[in-house]
Design a protein around this motif. Structure first.
Motif, PDB file in Angstrom:
ATOM      1  N   PHE A  35       0.888  -0.942   0.370  1.00  0.00           N
ATOM      2  CA  PHE A  35       0.098  -0.051   0.431  1.00  0.00           C
ATOM      3  C   PHE A  35       1.197   1.421  -0.271  1.00  0.00           C
ATOM      4  N   HIS A  94      -6.433   1.032   7.416  1.00  0.00           N
ATOM      5  CA  HIS A  94      -6.326   0.375   6.311  1.00  0.00           C
ATOM      6  C   HIS A  94      -8.321   0.814   6.666  1.00  0.00           C
ATOM      7  N   GLN A  97      -7.740   3.698   4.145  1.00  0.00           N
ATOM      8  CA  GLN A  97      -7.575   3.035   3.121  1.00  0.00           C
ATOM      9  C   GLN A  97      -8.853   2.563   1.979  1.00  0.00           C
ATOM     10  N   GLY A 138      -7.989  -3.529  -3.377  1.00  0.00           N
ATOM     11  CA  GLY A 138      -6.732  -2.677  -2.562  1.00  0.00           C
ATOM     12  C   GLY A 138      -7.903  -2.836  -1.781  1.00  0.00           C
ATOM     13  N   SER A 142      -6.986  -4.606   1.664  1.00  0.00           N
ATOM     14  CA  SER A 142      -7.466  -4.204   3.292  1.00  0.00           C
ATOM     15  C   SER A 142      -8.586  -4.858   4.875  1.00  0.00           C
TER      16      SER A 142
END
Length: 171
Positions: A35, A94, A97, A138, A142
């Motif tokens: 990330f 996370h 994100q 992604g 996460s």
């Protein structure tokens, strides 16, 4: 001579236990690095193409990621089983994100702000599909990290069981 061997054996056991504790966070460390570099590349591409909104968001993600990385540095050598507060920034990174990814997903699906968030890309169907794929990947990673953090906090991860077994075997 026997004293040195005893001391060496004790040091080996302590090092093994320290490494067992630190390996609980291996997946989190690697995914955090992925990330970090993804957001770094997004920030650089945004900066070079003049996308300042995307630059601000990616830099903010990098800052929060930096705090999460610092938690991992502090965790080395920590043999405590109480890690809930030690993964504070990891959890929030996370979550943040995932929220950013949700917004990027909406931007890729709709026509709202695509050129502001990705000024370095050509706005086409294939590009949007690529962005959707990256954002979904992604978000999934996460989610895996958040799940892993919860399992570690609840002491339900496999590595914790290995630590307990190792402690029993050397006692």
């Amino acid at each position: 001579m026997s004293y040195d061997k005893t001391k060496q054996e004790q040091l080996r056991k302590e090092t093994a236990e320290t490494n067992f504790h630190y390996q609980r966070f291996l997946l989190l460390r690697y995914l955090l690095a992925i990330f970090f570099f993804a957001n770094l590349y997004w920030a650089l591409a945004s900066f070079l193409s003049g996308g300042y909104l995307a630059l601000m968001i990616s830099v903010l993600l990098l800052v929060v990621c930096g705090f999460a990385v610092s938690e991992h540095v502090k965790l080395y050598g920590d043999k405590s089983d109480q890690v809930e507060l030690k993964l504070y920034f990891n959890r929030y990174y996370h979550l943040f994100q995932t929220m950013v990814n949700a917004c990027l997903f909406l931007i890729a699906v709709t026509d709202l702000g695509f050129n502001q968030m990705f000024p370095f890309l050509i706005d086409s169907f294939q590009t949007r599909l690529f962005i959707i794929g990256i954002v979904l990947l992604g978000s999934g990673l996460s989610w895996i990290c958040l799940r892993r953090i919860r399992r570690i906090s609840q002491k339900k991860d496999k590595q914790y069981q290995y630590i307990k077994d190792y402690k029993r075997s050397i006692s």
